[in-house]
Design a protein around this motif. Sequence first.
Motif, mmCIF file in Angstrom:
data_model
loop_
_atom_site.group_PDB
_atom_site.id
_atom_site.type_symbol
_atom_site.label_atom_id
_atom_site.label_comp_id
_atom_site.label_asym_id
_atom_site.label_seq_id
_atom_site.Cartn_x
_atom_site.Cartn_y
_atom_site.Cartn_z
ATOM 1 N N LEU A 17 17.355 -23.892 4.848
ATOM 2 C CA LEU A 17 16.448 -23.803 3.708
ATOM 3 C C LEU A 17 16.391 -22.352 3.269
ATOM 4 O O LEU A 17 16.656 -21.448 4.060
ATOM 5 N N ARG A 18 16.005 -22.153 2.011
ATOM 6 C CA ARG A 18 15.760 -20.806 1.514
ATOM 7 C C ARG A 18 14.375 -20.780 0.886
ATOM 8 O O ARG A 18 14.124 -21.494 -0.089
ATOM 9 N N LEU A 19 13.517 -19.970 1.454
ATOM 10 C CA LEU A 19 12.174 -19.808 0.920
ATOM 11 C C LEU A 19 12.137 -18.588 0.007
ATOM 12 O O LEU A 19 12.808 -17.590 0.266
ATOM 13 N N SER A 20 11.332 -18.677 -1.039
ATOM 14 C CA SER A 20 11.145 -17.567 -1.963
ATOM 15 C C SER A 20 9.672 -17.287 -2.138
ATOM 16 O O SER A 20 8.846 -18.201 -2.072
ATOM 17 N N CYS A 21 9.361 -16.033 -2.386
ATOM 18 C CA CYS A 21 7.980 -15.644 -2.638
ATOM 19 C C CYS A 21 7.997 -14.536 -3.674
ATOM 20 O O CYS A 21 8.573 -13.474 -3.437
ATOM 21 N N ALA A 22 7.356 -14.798 -4.798
ATOM 22 C CA ALA A 22 7.324 -13.819 -5.880
ATOM 23 C C ALA A 22 5.892 -13.365 -6.124
ATOM 24 O O ALA A 22 4.961 -14.186 -6.134
ATOM 25 N N ALA A 23 5.741 -12.065 -6.329
ATOM 26 C CA ALA A 23 4.432 -11.511 -6.670
ATOM 27 C C ALA A 23 4.265 -11.553 -8.175
ATOM 28 O O ALA A 23 5.102 -11.010 -8.911
ATOM 29 N N SER A 24 3.197 -12.210 -8.612
ATOM 30 C CA SER A 24 2.949 -12.301 -10.043
ATOM 31 C C SER A 24 2.222 -11.052 -10.521
ATOM 32 O O SER A 24 1.708 -10.264 -9.720
ATOM 33 N N GLY A 25 2.153 -10.874 -11.824
ATOM 34 C CA GLY A 25 1.468 -9.717 -12.368
ATOM 35 C C GLY A 25 2.413 -8.553 -12.572
ATOM 36 O O GLY A 25 3.604 -8.624 -12.273
#
Length: 122
Positions: A17-25
Amino acid sequence: VQLVESGGGLVQPGGSLRLSCAASGIIASIDTMGWYRQAPGKQRELVAVSTSGGNTNYADSVKGRFTISRDNAKKTVYLQINSLKPEDTGVYYCNANNVQELPDFRWYRELWGQGTLVTVSS
């Protein structure tokens, strides 16, 4: 500022699996970004962390199978998970430290994502 995760799901043992996490703003800077996980009935534990300078650190249980990477321009951190085992099952949380937001340079000491569930089962 929010951390938005994606990529969890149900996978068979040995899968990936590949998890992603993006910071908004509008983000000026982020120090460390990392991943933690919490298995059912257990405490949350560190999985992997990446500093803004590119250093990485992994839990012993995931070394050689998990790879953390980040795109500083996109304010995104990834976790590539290979050779999944049933004991990798849990909710995976994204974490970011020392986040500075524009335009007023508001500072956040620590942020957490909402979590994404990874289930490893045949």
